[in-house]
Structures are given as C-alpha cells and as structure tokens.
Design a protein around this motif. Structure first.
Motif, PDB file in Angstrom:
ATOM      1  N   VAL A  12      -9.151  15.339   2.977  1.00  0.00           N
ATOM      2  CA  VAL A  12      -9.670  14.040   3.022  1.00  0.00           C
ATOM      3  C   VAL A  12      -9.334  13.296   1.719  1.00  0.00           C
ATOM      4  CG1 VAL A  12     -11.745  12.598   3.076  1.00  0.00           C
ATOM      5  CG2 VAL A  12     -11.530  14.610   4.489  1.00  0.00           C
ATOM      6  N   ALA A  13      -9.136  13.831   0.465  1.00  0.00           N
ATOM      7  CA  ALA A  13      -8.955  13.354  -0.606  1.00  0.00           C
ATOM      8  C   ALA A  13      -7.474  12.947  -0.596  1.00  0.00           C
ATOM      9  CB  ALA A  13      -9.443  13.938  -1.979  1.00  0.00           C
ATOM     10  N   SER A  14      -6.576  13.797  -0.019  1.00  0.00           N
ATOM     11  CA  SER A  14      -5.051  13.549  -0.014  1.00  0.00           C
ATOM     12  C   SER A  14      -4.765  12.234   0.721  1.00  0.00           C
ATOM     13  CB  SER A  14      -4.548  15.042   0.510  1.00  0.00           C
ATOM     14  OG  SER A  14      -4.738  16.122  -0.436  1.00  0.00           O
ATOM     15  N   VAL A  15      -5.664  12.204   1.729  1.00  0.00           N
ATOM     16  CA  VAL A  15      -5.277  11.012   2.574  1.00  0.00           C
ATOM     17  C   VAL A  15      -5.311   9.675   1.727  1.00  0.00           C
ATOM     18  CG1 VAL A  15      -6.301   9.516   4.477  1.00  0.00           C
ATOM     19  CG2 VAL A  15      -6.563  11.733   4.655  1.00  0.00           C
ATOM     20  N   MET A  16      -5.954   9.546   0.751  1.00  0.00           N
ATOM     21  CA  MET A  16      -6.097   8.509  -0.036  1.00  0.00           C
ATOM     22  C   MET A  16      -4.344   8.396  -0.837  1.00  0.00           C
ATOM     23  SD  MET A  16      -8.464   6.393  -0.089  1.00  0.00           S
ATOM     24  CE  MET A  16      -8.382   5.663  -1.625  1.00  0.00           C
ATOM     25  N   TYR A  17      -4.010   9.613  -1.151  1.00  0.00           N
ATOM     26  CA  TYR A  17      -2.597   9.702  -2.001  1.00  0.00           C
ATOM     27  C   TYR A  17      -1.712   9.485  -1.173  1.00  0.00           C
ATOM     28  CZ  TYR A  17       0.529  11.479  -5.312  1.00  0.00           C
ATOM     29  OH  TYR A  17       1.638  11.787  -6.028  1.00  0.00           O
ATOM     30  N   THR A  18      -1.536  10.166   0.209  1.00  0.00           N
ATOM     31  CA  THR A  18      -0.381  10.163   0.785  1.00  0.00           C
ATOM     32  C   THR A  18      -0.329   8.886   1.911  1.00  0.00           C
ATOM     33  OG1 THR A  18      -1.433  11.570   2.433  1.00  0.00           O
ATOM     34  CG2 THR A  18      -0.281  12.666   0.606  1.00  0.00           C
ATOM     35  N   VAL A  19      -1.377   8.375   2.334  1.00  0.00           N
ATOM     36  CA  VAL A  19      -1.272   7.428   3.189  1.00  0.00           C
ATOM     37  C   VAL A  19      -1.821   6.247   2.939  1.00  0.00           C
ATOM     38  CG1 VAL A  19      -2.113   6.777   5.627  1.00  0.00           C
ATOM     39  CG2 VAL A  19      -1.784   9.368   5.029  1.00  0.00           C
ATOM     40  N   VAL A  20      -3.155   6.144   2.221  1.00  0.00           N
ATOM     41  CA  VAL A  20      -3.609   4.828   1.953  1.00  0.00           C
ATOM     42  C   VAL A  20      -2.996   3.971   0.840  1.00  0.00           C
ATOM     43  CG1 VAL A  20      -5.716   3.703   1.000  1.00  0.00           C
ATOM     44  CG2 VAL A  20      -6.035   5.620   2.601  1.00  0.00           C
ATOM     45  N   THR A  21      -2.523   4.903  -0.135  1.00  0.00           N
ATOM     46  CA  THR A  21      -1.908   4.262  -1.318  1.00  0.00           C
ATOM     47  C   THR A  21      -0.521   3.332  -0.723  1.00  0.00           C
ATOM     48  OG1 THR A  21      -2.755   5.502  -2.976  1.00  0.00           O
ATOM     49  CG2 THR A  21      -0.756   4.491  -3.652  1.00  0.00           C
ATOM     50  N   PRO A  22       0.182   3.827  -0.148  1.00  0.00           N
ATOM     51  CA  PRO A  22       1.521   3.431   0.359  1.00  0.00           C
ATOM     52  C   PRO A  22       1.517   2.092   1.109  1.00  0.00           C
ATOM     53  CG  PRO A  22       1.726   5.625   0.714  1.00  0.00           C
ATOM     54  CD  PRO A  22       0.472   5.641   0.298  1.00  0.00           C
ATOM     55  N   MET A  23       0.050   2.276   1.954  1.00  0.00           N
ATOM     56  CA  MET A  23      -0.438   1.215   2.609  1.00  0.00           C
ATOM     57  C   MET A  23      -0.905  -0.271   1.861  1.00  0.00           C
ATOM     58  SD  MET A  23      -3.542   0.965   5.496  1.00  0.00           S
ATOM     59  CE  MET A  23      -4.688   1.202   4.329  1.00  0.00           C
ATOM     60  N   LEU A  24      -1.716   0.141   0.818  1.00  0.00           N
ATOM     61  CA  LEU A  24      -2.114  -0.986  -0.044  1.00  0.00           C
ATOM     62  C   LEU A  24      -0.935  -1.567  -0.981  1.00  0.00           C
ATOM     63  CD1 LEU A  24      -5.570   0.514  -0.890  1.00  0.00           C
ATOM     64  CD2 LEU A  24      -5.066  -1.028   0.704  1.00  0.00           C
ATOM     65  N   ASN A  25       0.093  -0.810  -1.050  1.00  0.00           N
ATOM     66  CA  ASN A  25       0.986  -1.565  -2.040  1.00  0.00           C
ATOM     67  C   ASN A  25       1.495  -2.822  -1.668  1.00  0.00           C
ATOM     68  OD1 ASN A  25       0.698   0.412  -3.975  1.00  0.00           O
ATOM     69  ND2 ASN A  25       2.523   1.477  -3.565  1.00  0.00           N
ATOM     70  N   PRO A  26       1.786  -3.239  -0.618  1.00  0.00           N
ATOM     71  CA  PRO A  26       2.540  -4.403  -0.134  1.00  0.00           C
ATOM     72  C   PRO A  26       1.218  -5.583  -0.281  1.00  0.00           C
ATOM     73  CG  PRO A  26       3.029  -2.765   1.786  1.00  0.00           C
ATOM     74  CD  PRO A  26       1.852  -1.985   0.688  1.00  0.00           C
ATOM     75  N   PHE A  27      -0.073  -5.208  -0.058  1.00  0.00           N
ATOM     76  CA  PHE A  27      -1.149  -6.129  -0.023  1.00  0.00           C
ATOM     77  C   PHE A  27      -1.195  -6.457  -1.565  1.00  0.00           C
ATOM     78  CE2 PHE A  27      -1.983  -4.053   3.899  1.00  0.00           C
ATOM     79  CZ  PHE A  27      -2.201  -5.245   4.642  1.00  0.00           C
ATOM     80  N   ILE A  28      -1.091  -5.623  -2.307  1.00  0.00           N
ATOM     81  CA  ILE A  28      -1.177  -5.881  -3.951  1.00  0.00           C
ATOM     82  C   ILE A  28      -0.314  -6.751  -4.295  1.00  0.00           C
ATOM     83  CG2 ILE A  28      -1.075  -4.809  -6.211  1.00  0.00           C
ATOM     84  CD1 ILE A  28      -2.622  -2.219  -5.015  1.00  0.00           C
ATOM     85  N   TYR A  29       1.080  -6.559  -4.045  1.00  0.00           N
ATOM     86  CA  TYR A  29       2.086  -7.462  -4.452  1.00  0.00           C
ATOM     87  C   TYR A  29       2.220  -8.699  -3.797  1.00  0.00           C
ATOM     88  CZ  TYR A  29       4.381  -4.119  -7.486  1.00  0.00           C
ATOM     89  OH  TYR A  29       4.480  -3.330  -8.755  1.00  0.00           O
ATOM     90  N   SER A  30       1.733  -8.942  -2.227  1.00  0.00           N
ATOM     91  CA  SER A  30       1.754 -10.043  -1.683  1.00  0.00           C
ATOM     92  C   SER A  30       0.576 -11.102  -1.933  1.00  0.00           C
ATOM     93  CB  SER A  30       1.837  -9.925  -0.132  1.00  0.00           C
ATOM     94  OG  SER A  30       0.707  -9.313   0.215  1.00  0.00           O
ATOM     95  N   LEU A  31      -0.570 -10.599  -2.431  1.00  0.00           N
ATOM     96  CA  LEU A  31      -1.642 -11.312  -2.800  1.00  0.00           C
ATOM     97  C   LEU A  31      -1.756 -11.580  -4.189  1.00  0.00           C
ATOM     98  CD1 LEU A  31      -4.542  -9.377  -0.532  1.00  0.00           C
ATOM     99  CD2 LEU A  31      -3.369 -11.563  -0.052  1.00  0.00           C
ATOM    100  N   ARG A  32      -1.499 -10.765  -5.051  1.00  0.00           N
ATOM    101  CA  ARG A  32      -1.483 -11.047  -6.367  1.00  0.00           C
ATOM    102  C   ARG A  32      -0.169 -11.909  -7.194  1.00  0.00           C
ATOM    103  NH1 ARG A  32      -5.581  -8.713  -9.248  1.00  0.00           N
ATOM    104  NH2 ARG A  32      -4.541  -8.593 -11.040  1.00  0.00           N
ATOM    105  N   ASN A  33       0.892 -11.796  -6.244  1.00  0.00           N
ATOM    106  CA  ASN A  33       2.114 -12.381  -6.843  1.00  0.00           C
ATOM    107  C   ASN A  33       2.573 -13.646  -5.860  1.00  0.00           C
ATOM    108  OD1 ASN A  33       5.299 -12.532  -7.009  1.00  0.00           O
ATOM    109  ND2 ASN A  33       5.018 -10.789  -8.366  1.00  0.00           N
ATOM    110  N   LYS A  34       2.658 -14.910  -6.603  1.00  0.00           N
ATOM    111  CA  LYS A  34       3.117 -16.233  -5.991  1.00  0.00           C
ATOM    112  C   LYS A  34       4.576 -16.040  -5.356  1.00  0.00           C
ATOM    113  CE  LYS A  34      -0.139 -18.888  -8.582  1.00  0.00           C
ATOM    114  NZ  LYS A  34      -0.231 -20.069  -9.683  1.00  0.00           N
TER     115      LYS A  34
END
Length: 312
Positions: free
Chosen positions: A273-295
């Motif tokens: 379950v902890a590995s899901v965060m590392y292998t699946v969730v992190t690659p999913m969140l990266n685009p949101f971080i860059y698109s929401l925080r970068n004009k």
C-alpha cells in the motif's frame, strides 16, 4: 509453484494489494483512473512544452524528460496490475518479471538524476543569471540527459545480471503488486549477498548523493535570494523553484516512507500500500504540481487546449 530452471518456464505469482475478491473492482478502478490521469497529464505537459516556443529552455527540456519518465514508470507497473485483476490470473513469467524489475529500477533512477539536474539548472539560473545561457547551452543539456539515461541503463543492467544468476527453489509468491527486487531476493535459495550489497551501495550513491546535490543547490539559491533587493525578483525566483521543490519533496518523501514502512512492519500488504504512493500516485501528481504552480506551463497548456478545441 516449483521453479524448474531460470528460463521463461519459471513463473512468479503476484499476490497484489489484496486477495479479497470484493476489493478487486475497486482496486481495478482506482489503478485505471490513476494510470489514465498520469498518462494524459504528463502527455499534456510534453505537448505544451514542445508546441510553445517560450518553453524551449533548459528547465522545460528537463521537465519534458521527467514527464516522459513518469509515463514510462507507470506503464511498467499499472497495465500488468490491471491485466491480472481482469483475467483473475496472478502469474507473471520469469522474463516478464525480469523486465519489470529492470524498468522499475531504471525509471526511478532517471527521476532522481533528472531532479538533481533540474536543481543545478535552477542554481545556475538564480546564482549566475548573466552566465546562464552560456553555461546551460544545448550541448550541456543534451549531455546531462544522456548521462542520466546512461547511468540508469548501466545500473539496472548490473542488478539484472546479478539476479539472473540466482536460483529459486520454493513457492514463488511475491507479496506485492509488481516484481520488486528486494521481494524477489527473499525467494531465492542461492546466496544474495552481492545483490544486497549492490542495492545498499547504489541506494547510497544514487539516492543520497543526488539529494545532497539538491540540498546544496537550494542552499546557494536561498542565499542568493536573500541578497536580492527587489521583491519582484524574489517572488520570481521562488515561483520558478517552488514546483521543483514540491516534486522533490514528494518523490523523496514517498521513497523514504516506503523504506521506513518496510523496516518497521512485517506486513507485506502495508508495504504494498505504501508503494502505491511511490510508484503510482507520485507520477500522477507531478503534472498538477507543475501546471498549477507554474504560470508559464499553465499559459502554454491553455494555448494548447485552445488550438485543439479550435481544430475540432
């Protein structure tokens, strides 16, 4: 299942996140939705960077490579999880498992090194702005990306070459949702001392040293920002570094979380379950971080979507 040799005849059994049949539809839907968001989000980032001349800079060149790596990392793991749930068959062949081990090491290594290269890019941009274009030229950027891929390929090949000499002589059930190297080593009946030593050594070299490089870069960046007189310059510097720092924190935070979870618990299910965060969730969140925080990225995405909708 008994291992007869080290060829493709051999199969492993991936136990997955849960053996309960009532949870399988939920797990299938969760993994499928996260996979689609990961692929679509990172693909949008790549298309936005390629289509917008304003983003043809070293920072976004590295970001497009990072997005490509995230797509590939998820593709290495999630489709097999979905296939196993859909077919109700948890078996994976020896060669397929080897391939999954290789790529599940290869792409995180690329992530680590690319994040380090991006930290160096921000260090040059903020601490040496007058020499930025001279230092971060196209040749150096290409060389840095090539070196990250080369190191990833060679390190993963070294792990796989050692793993291919192992023999397995007991039930080959992997208490995980993908072929993870340390879990497979536990199933081997031959000596795994060299494999374990290589894991610890490469974790130190490719995990600790890049993190030290990132922290050093940002310590210099923070020192330079404090010396800036204009608030506008400080705000611009923080905005360009904020997204990268968030991704670095997420990447290393989930990685450390998986490590400590496996160290303090004897439950393979909790580690999975902890590995899901590392292998699946992190690659999913990266685009949101860059698109929401970068004009710049947000603007490029808006222009890209406008062109797409106008063509429909």
């Amino acid at each position: 299942m008994e291992a007869r040799n080290r060829t493709g005849i051999l199969e492993f059994i991936l136990l997955g996140l849960s053996e309960g049949p009532e949870l399988q539809p939920f797990i299938f839907g969760l993994f499928l939705s996260m996979f689609l968001v990961t692929v679509f989000g990172n693909l949008l980032i790549i298309l936005a960077i390629c289509s917008d001349p304003h983003l043809h800079t070293p920072m976004y060149f590295f970001l497009s490579n990072l997005s490509l790596v995230d797509i590939c990392f998820s593709t290495t793991i999630v489709p097999k999880v979905l296939l196993n749930i859909h077919t109700e068959n948890k078996a994976i062949s020896y060669m397929d498992c080897l391939s999954q081990v290789y790529f599940s090491m290869f792409f995180p290594i690329l992530d680590t090194l690319l994040l380090t290269v991006m930290a160096y890019d921000r260090f040059v941009a903020i601490c040496h702005p007058l020499h930025y274009t001279l230092i971060m030229n196209a040749r150096l950027c290409g060389l840095l990306v090539f070196m990250t891929w080369f190191v990833g390929v060679m390190t993963s090949l070294l792990h796989i070459s050692l793993m291919m000499h192992l023999s397995f002589c007991r039930d080959l059930e992997i208490p995980h949702f993908f072929c993870e190297l340390t879990q497979i080593l536990k199933l081997a009946c031959s000596d795994t001392f060299l494999n374990s030593t290589l894991i610890y050594f490469m974790t130190g070299v490719l995990g600790v040293f890049p993190l030290v490089g990132i922290l050093f870069s940002y310590s210099q960046i923070a020192s330079s920002i404090r010396k800036m007189s204009s608030s506008g310059g400080k705000q611009k510097a923080f905005s360009t570094c904020g997204s990268h720092l968030s991704v670095v924190s997420l990447f290393y935070g989930t990685g450390v979380g998986v490590y400590f979870t496996s160290a303090v618990t004897h439950s393979p299910q909790q580690v999975s379950v902890a590995s899901v965060m590392y292998t699946v969730v992190t690659p999913m969140l990266n685009p949101f971080i860059y698109s929401l925080r970068n004009k710049d990225v947000k603007g490029a995405l808006g222009r890209l979507l406008s062109r797409v909708t106008s063509c429909l």
